[in-house]
Design an enzyme around this catalytic site. Structure first.
Site, PDB file in Angstrom:
ATOM      1  N   ARG A  63       8.309 -67.272  77.512  1.00  0.00           N
ATOM      2  CA  ARG A  63       9.501 -65.483  78.919  1.00  0.00           C
ATOM      3  C   ARG A  63       9.353 -66.222  79.620  1.00  0.00           C
ATOM      4  O   ARG A  63      10.777 -66.372  79.942  1.00  0.00           O
ATOM      5  CB  ARG A  63       7.777 -64.704  78.077  1.00  0.00           C
ATOM      6  CG  ARG A  63       8.276 -63.934  77.479  1.00  0.00           C
ATOM      7  CD  ARG A  63       7.779 -65.212  75.918  1.00  0.00           C
ATOM      8  NE  ARG A  63       7.613 -63.651  75.141  1.00  0.00           N
ATOM      9  CZ  ARG A  63       6.693 -63.626  75.037  1.00  0.00           C
ATOM     10  NH1 ARG A  63       4.984 -63.317  74.678  1.00  0.00           N
ATOM     11  NH2 ARG A  63       6.412 -62.360  73.211  1.00  0.00           N
ATOM     12  N   ASP A  92       9.269 -67.829  71.487  1.00  0.00           N
ATOM     13  CA  ASP A  92       9.089 -66.595  71.321  1.00  0.00           C
ATOM     14  C   ASP A  92      10.896 -66.283  70.848  1.00  0.00           C
ATOM     15  O   ASP A  92      12.069 -66.880  70.717  1.00  0.00           O
ATOM     16  CB  ASP A  92       8.563 -66.397  72.194  1.00  0.00           C
ATOM     17  CG  ASP A  92       7.139 -65.378  71.567  1.00  0.00           C
ATOM     18  OD1 ASP A  92       7.960 -64.233  70.901  1.00  0.00           O
ATOM     19  OD2 ASP A  92       6.109 -65.496  72.486  1.00  0.00           O
ATOM     20  N   HIS A 165       8.567 -63.694  66.025  1.00  0.00           N
ATOM     21  CA  HIS A 165       9.143 -63.755  67.010  1.00  0.00           C
ATOM     22  C   HIS A 165       9.277 -65.367  66.928  1.00  0.00           C
ATOM     23  O   HIS A 165       9.702 -66.612  67.640  1.00  0.00           O
ATOM     24  CB  HIS A 165       7.478 -64.515  67.799  1.00  0.00           C
ATOM     25  CG  HIS A 165       6.303 -62.931  68.852  1.00  0.00           C
ATOM     26  ND1 HIS A 165       6.585 -62.789  69.627  1.00  0.00           N
ATOM     27  CD2 HIS A 165       5.655 -62.430  67.616  1.00  0.00           C
ATOM     28  CE1 HIS A 165       6.323 -61.151  69.799  1.00  0.00           C
ATOM     29  NE2 HIS A 165       5.515 -61.529  69.118  1.00  0.00           N
ATOM     30  N   GLU A 228       2.373 -59.695  65.134  1.00  0.00           N
ATOM     31  CA  GLU A 228       3.415 -58.998  65.724  1.00  0.00           C
ATOM     32  C   GLU A 228       4.531 -59.476  64.824  1.00  0.00           C
ATOM     33  O   GLU A 228       5.591 -59.749  64.971  1.00  0.00           O
ATOM     34  CB  GLU A 228       3.753 -58.878  67.006  1.00  0.00           C
ATOM     35  CG  GLU A 228       2.438 -58.948  67.975  1.00  0.00           C
ATOM     36  CD  GLU A 228       2.812 -57.996  69.458  1.00  0.00           C
ATOM     37  OE1 GLU A 228       2.515 -57.861  69.811  1.00  0.00           O
ATOM     38  OE2 GLU A 228       3.947 -59.393  69.665  1.00  0.00           O
ATOM     39  N   TRP A 294      -7.226 -61.429  68.989  1.00  0.00           N
ATOM     40  CA  TRP A 294      -6.525 -60.893  70.174  1.00  0.00           C
ATOM     41  C   TRP A 294      -6.683 -59.213  70.539  1.00  0.00           C
ATOM     42  O   TRP A 294      -7.126 -58.438  71.532  1.00  0.00           O
ATOM     43  CB  TRP A 294      -4.943 -61.143  70.689  1.00  0.00           C
ATOM     44  CG  TRP A 294      -4.306 -61.147  69.829  1.00  0.00           C
ATOM     45  CD1 TRP A 294      -3.664 -61.888  68.152  1.00  0.00           C
ATOM     46  CD2 TRP A 294      -3.333 -59.956  70.423  1.00  0.00           C
ATOM     47  NE1 TRP A 294      -3.057 -60.745  67.813  1.00  0.00           N
ATOM     48  CE2 TRP A 294      -2.289 -59.402  69.061  1.00  0.00           C
ATOM     49  CE3 TRP A 294      -3.121 -59.004  71.016  1.00  0.00           C
ATOM     50  CZ2 TRP A 294      -1.569 -58.659  68.958  1.00  0.00           C
ATOM     51  CZ3 TRP A 294      -1.919 -58.467  71.006  1.00  0.00           C
ATOM     52  CH2 TRP A 294      -1.010 -57.756  69.569  1.00  0.00           C
ATOM     53  N   TYR A 319      -6.625 -61.252  78.820  1.00  0.00           N
ATOM     54  CA  TYR A 319      -5.925 -61.330  78.821  1.00  0.00           C
ATOM     55  C   TYR A 319      -5.110 -61.594  80.629  1.00  0.00           C
ATOM     56  O   TYR A 319      -5.486 -60.054  81.043  1.00  0.00           O
ATOM     57  CB  TYR A 319      -4.845 -59.971  78.517  1.00  0.00           C
ATOM     58  CG  TYR A 319      -4.392 -60.208  76.635  1.00  0.00           C
ATOM     59  CD1 TYR A 319      -4.878 -60.548  76.150  1.00  0.00           C
ATOM     60  CD2 TYR A 319      -3.250 -60.378  76.353  1.00  0.00           C
ATOM     61  CE1 TYR A 319      -4.879 -61.459  75.157  1.00  0.00           C
ATOM     62  CE2 TYR A 319      -2.598 -60.587  75.447  1.00  0.00           C
ATOM     63  CZ  TYR A 319      -3.768 -61.115  74.270  1.00  0.00           C
ATOM     64  OH  TYR A 319      -2.826 -61.533  72.833  1.00  0.00           O
ATOM     65  N   TRP A 369      -0.077 -64.391  79.365  1.00  0.00           N
ATOM     66  CA  TRP A 369       1.624 -64.108  78.510  1.00  0.00           C
ATOM     67  C   TRP A 369       3.391 -63.743  79.791  1.00  0.00           C
ATOM     68  O   TRP A 369       1.987 -63.131  81.191  1.00  0.00           O
ATOM     69  CB  TRP A 369       1.865 -62.440  78.207  1.00  0.00           C
ATOM     70  CG  TRP A 369       1.326 -63.246  76.858  1.00  0.00           C
ATOM     71  CD1 TRP A 369      -0.098 -62.503  76.706  1.00  0.00           C
ATOM     72  CD2 TRP A 369       1.476 -63.123  75.408  1.00  0.00           C
ATOM     73  NE1 TRP A 369      -0.456 -63.167  75.350  1.00  0.00           N
ATOM     74  CE2 TRP A 369       0.036 -63.241  74.634  1.00  0.00           C
ATOM     75  CE3 TRP A 369       2.184 -64.422  74.799  1.00  0.00           C
ATOM     76  CZ2 TRP A 369      -0.250 -64.266  73.562  1.00  0.00           C
ATOM     77  CZ3 TRP A 369       2.370 -65.732  73.906  1.00  0.00           C
ATOM     78  CH2 TRP A 369       0.762 -64.930  72.507  1.00  0.00           C
ATOM     79  N   THR A 370       3.913 -64.260  80.014  1.00  0.00           N
ATOM     80  CA  THR A 370       4.925 -64.313  81.124  1.00  0.00           C
ATOM     81  C   THR A 370       6.124 -63.832  81.144  1.00  0.00           C
ATOM     82  O   THR A 370       6.665 -63.770  82.101  1.00  0.00           O
ATOM     83  CB  THR A 370       5.373 -65.535  81.671  1.00  0.00           C
ATOM     84  OG1 THR A 370       6.395 -66.595  80.479  1.00  0.00           O
ATOM     85  CG2 THR A 370       3.726 -67.087  81.710  1.00  0.00           C
TER      86      THR A 370
HETATM   87  C1  ACM Z   1      -0.405 -61.403  71.566  1.00  0.00           C
HETATM   88  O1  ACM Z   1      -0.798 -61.655  72.357  1.00  0.00           O
HETATM   89  N1  ACM Z   1       0.548 -60.740  70.480  1.00  0.00           N
HETATM   90  C2  ACM Z   1      -0.998 -62.105  70.874  1.00  0.00           C
END
Ligand code: ACM
Length: 662
Positions: A63, A92, A165, A228, A294, A319, A369-370
């Site tokens: 990201r 991603d 992704h 996802e 997660w 997270y 996550w960025t």
């Molecule tokens: C995730 O946060 N989609 C693994």
């Protein structure tokens, strides 16, 4: 002792961690400091061992790209706090970051996006910065980083995302999608329909990629994502429908399971073990695969019971891209609410697991996550002190954990980090409240954990300064009050400003009998939350909302005597991103004697539509026709989310904050 420091261990890594302990105990001095030649250590004996074998930190470099130097710096910090696994999220939708010799377009095309969304992904209208963003690591750089990590006893687990992704990979090689077309490296955040098609061409491609990946990374584990995966492209594909029939699968979920199992078999043939996000459990999974839980703890519990090894990374506790303080005072983040104390209190072994299942919990990991973390300063701010809290969760015996003690030791670490020009978040040294009712008065009691912190406050919606009145004892509130306070030390503010609006009204302190159950995660403050004078904001985690998951709110308020009330106001939160909907139906009834009730309001909210996802507070005002003493409020949460919602058919949440009598 006087003459020497001795470190002994069963393994080289044990010696290494002993040295990290010495580093942490040493006084703070850089090589050029006066006192560097005169360091003192107390004479102590420490016998120590880690509680968990897997102590992980993750970094999403897709990201936003982080340079080789920045990744090394991250590894240095991990080593100082005795983390031993680095989960490197290399691909991603928004970027492919690892050079693959056989497929040069992955980095020529897939490593670059034309521009990036400005602000939050849900802000409308969408705006973009117009700046190309990207980068990647050459295989030579990857090897250099692996060696750097190895020197610090850190194993790197690379992640190559599949089948979802995959936008960046498909932008480079569109023939790997089910539908032909032009794919672009994503410039928005979220979950995209662009996924790999389960063709032989795709499997050949992924196996060739994974062959280069396993040639680089010695790690036993290879992470293949698996989270996802929208099934829309597979559903529209004739190829997929035929494949489902030919393999005698039930549906597209079965196809996902087939996809993961093919990759699992391939990795096993290379002597490696597959790790994936908890969605890989859906439709069945081979027993040697390891699951990263997660979406809360549930996937981990299920996987451990099935005999899979599990790494816990629940978004509830791990997270570190979530807010750690009041969103209005924090830099933009994805959402959520994860204060460091909650990380510190995390129990990686979920309750209710028997010893056999618990033995499958290898440890836990902080995920970073960025999307909104664009540079290293912000990265450090999000990671510390939460990573330090997790480090202790993973290393120390459960019984040894003690929050005030941790906070005090962490204060000693601050100058150490300052020497590295690292600015951690300071919210833990801000204010914590406890609020209670004494009769019809609201009492506000404030605390800080900061050493020598002084609390200053204001009552007129201005932020306090060191010249504001000093708080010395609990404050009693008997009228509408906008209250603000903050902790100061040497004129410096520590943490966020505490901001609270108290709405003083006629039901404060009234007796409230409530059946039907609010969620343990969103209590709003418990039994009297709906008559405590505090309203919620658009942030559903602000502590004031009481949440009901698919269930009924059913309460009776007793004012103590028959009273004239001119209006009854309630607010419901509407926030579909967080699965929070207006109630399906709400009825309000009033009574003078507590036996005979008259309905004074009956409202049904229509099913919400996809176009209206912006969060809002929905006000419901009722004017009671007569004086009354008892009021009943009955409301039903949406039992099943609508078809357009990602949580289709699952329970909706209903959030209510206060019932205001004027
Ligand atoms: C995730 O946060 N989609 C693994």
């Amino acid at each position: 002792d006087k003459n020497a420091i001795r470190v002994s261990a069963n393994s080289a890594s044990g010696i290494f961690y002993g040295i990290q302990t010495i580093r942490q105990m040493l006084p703070i001095a850089g090589p050029n400091d006066q006192n560097a030649a005169n360091l003192r250590l107390p004479a102590v004996k420490i016998v120590d061992e880690p509680r968990f074998g897997y102590r992980g930190m993750h970094l999403d470099v897709a990201r936003h790209f982080f340079s080789v130097e920045e990744v090394k710096n991250y590894l240095d910090l991990m080593a100082l706090y005795k983390f031993n696994h680095f989960h490197w999220h290399l691909t991603d939708d928004q970027g492919w970051r690892i050079e693959i010799k056989q497929y040069p377009r992955l980095t020529e095309v897939g490593a670059w996006r034309s521009e990036t969304r400005i602000g939050h992904n849900r802000d409308e209208p969408a705006q973009y910065d117009g700046q190309k963003h990207g980068g990647f690591y050459t295989q030579k750089e990857i090897l250099e980083i692996i060696e750097y990590a190895d020197d610090r006893y850190i194993t790197i687990i690379p992640e190559i995302e599949m089948p979802g992704h995959a936008s960046a990979a498909l932008a480079a090689y569109p023939q790997l999608a089910c539908q032909p077309g032009e794919y672009e490296v994503a410039k928005d955040w979220g979950v995209f329909e662009d996924v790999f098609c389960p063709t032989e061409e795709t499997f050949t491609f992924l196996q060739n990629v994974l062959t280069e990946v396993t040639n680089l990374f010695p790690s036993k584990y290879i992470h293949i994502g698996g989270d996802e995966v929208p099934k829309a492209q597979w559903e529209r594909s004739r190829f997929c429908r035929r494949l489902i029939r030919r393999l005698d699968l039930k549906d597209e979920a079965g196809l996902q399971s087939y996809f993961i199992s093919r990759i699992d078999t391939f990795l096993n043939s290379k002597g490696r073990k597959l790790v994936g996000w908890d969605e890989i459990l859906e439709g069945g999974l081979s027993p040697n695969a390891t699951v990263m839980s997660w979406r809360g703890e549930q996937g981990g519990i299920e996987a451990a019971k099935q005999g899979h090894d599990v790494i816990m990374t629940p978004n509830s506790h791990c997270y570190f891209d979530y807010y750690q303080g009041d969103p209005e005072q924090e830099p933009l983040a994805i959402g959520g609410n994860l204060p460091v104390q909650k990380v510190y209190e995390y129990q990686p072994i979920p309750s209710g697991l028997d010893a056999q299942a618990a033995s499958h919990i290898l440890g836990a990991q902080g995920n970073v996550w960025t999307e909104y973390i664009k540079n290293e300063d912000y990265l450090h701010y999000m990671v510390f002190p939460r990573a330090a809290a997790l480090a202790e969760v993973l290393w120390s015996p459960k019984e040894k954990r003690n929050w005030p003690d941790f906070a005090s030791r962490w204060e000693d670490h601050l100058p150490r980090l300052a020497k590295r020009n690292l600015r951690p978040a300071m919210q833990m040294f801000g204010l914590v409240d406890s609020i209670y009712l004494e009769g019809k008065e609201i009492v506000l009691d404030l605390h800080t954990i900061a050493r020598e912190g002084k609390i200053h406050f204001e009552r007129d919606s201005i932020d306090p300064s060191p010249s504001s009145p000093v708080y010395t004892e609990p404050i009693t509130i008997k009228e509408n009050t906008t209250f603000r306070a903050a902790v100061f030390r040497d004129e410096q503010q520590l943490g966020n400003v505490y901001r609270e609006n108290f709405l003083y009204h006629q039901a404060i302190g009234a007796n409230l009998a409530q059946e039907g159950l609010w969620s343990d995660s969103y209590t709003g403050g418990g039994a009297k939350a709906l008559v405590d004078g505090r309203s919620g904001t658009l942030n559903h985690t602000d502590g004031h909302w009481q949440g009901y998951e698919g269930s009924r709110l059913n309460l009776t308020i007793d004012l103590g005597s028959v009273q004239e009330i001119s209006s009854i106001d309630m607010h419901f939160l509407y926030h579909p991103d967080n699965w929070i909907m207006l109630p399906r139906r709400i009825e309000i009834l009033a009574s003078q004697d507590g036996n005979n009730y008259t309905s004074i309001r009956d409202v049904s909210y229509p099913a919400p539509r996809r176009e209206t996802i912006a969060p809002r507070r929905e006000k419901l005002s009722t004017i009671p026709p007569d004086a009354f003493r008892y009021l009943k409020v009955q409301a039903q949460a949406v039992p099943s989310l609508p078809a357009w919602h990602p949580g289709y058919r699952q329970k909706g949440w209903m959030f209510v904050d206060e019932i205001i009598f004027n």
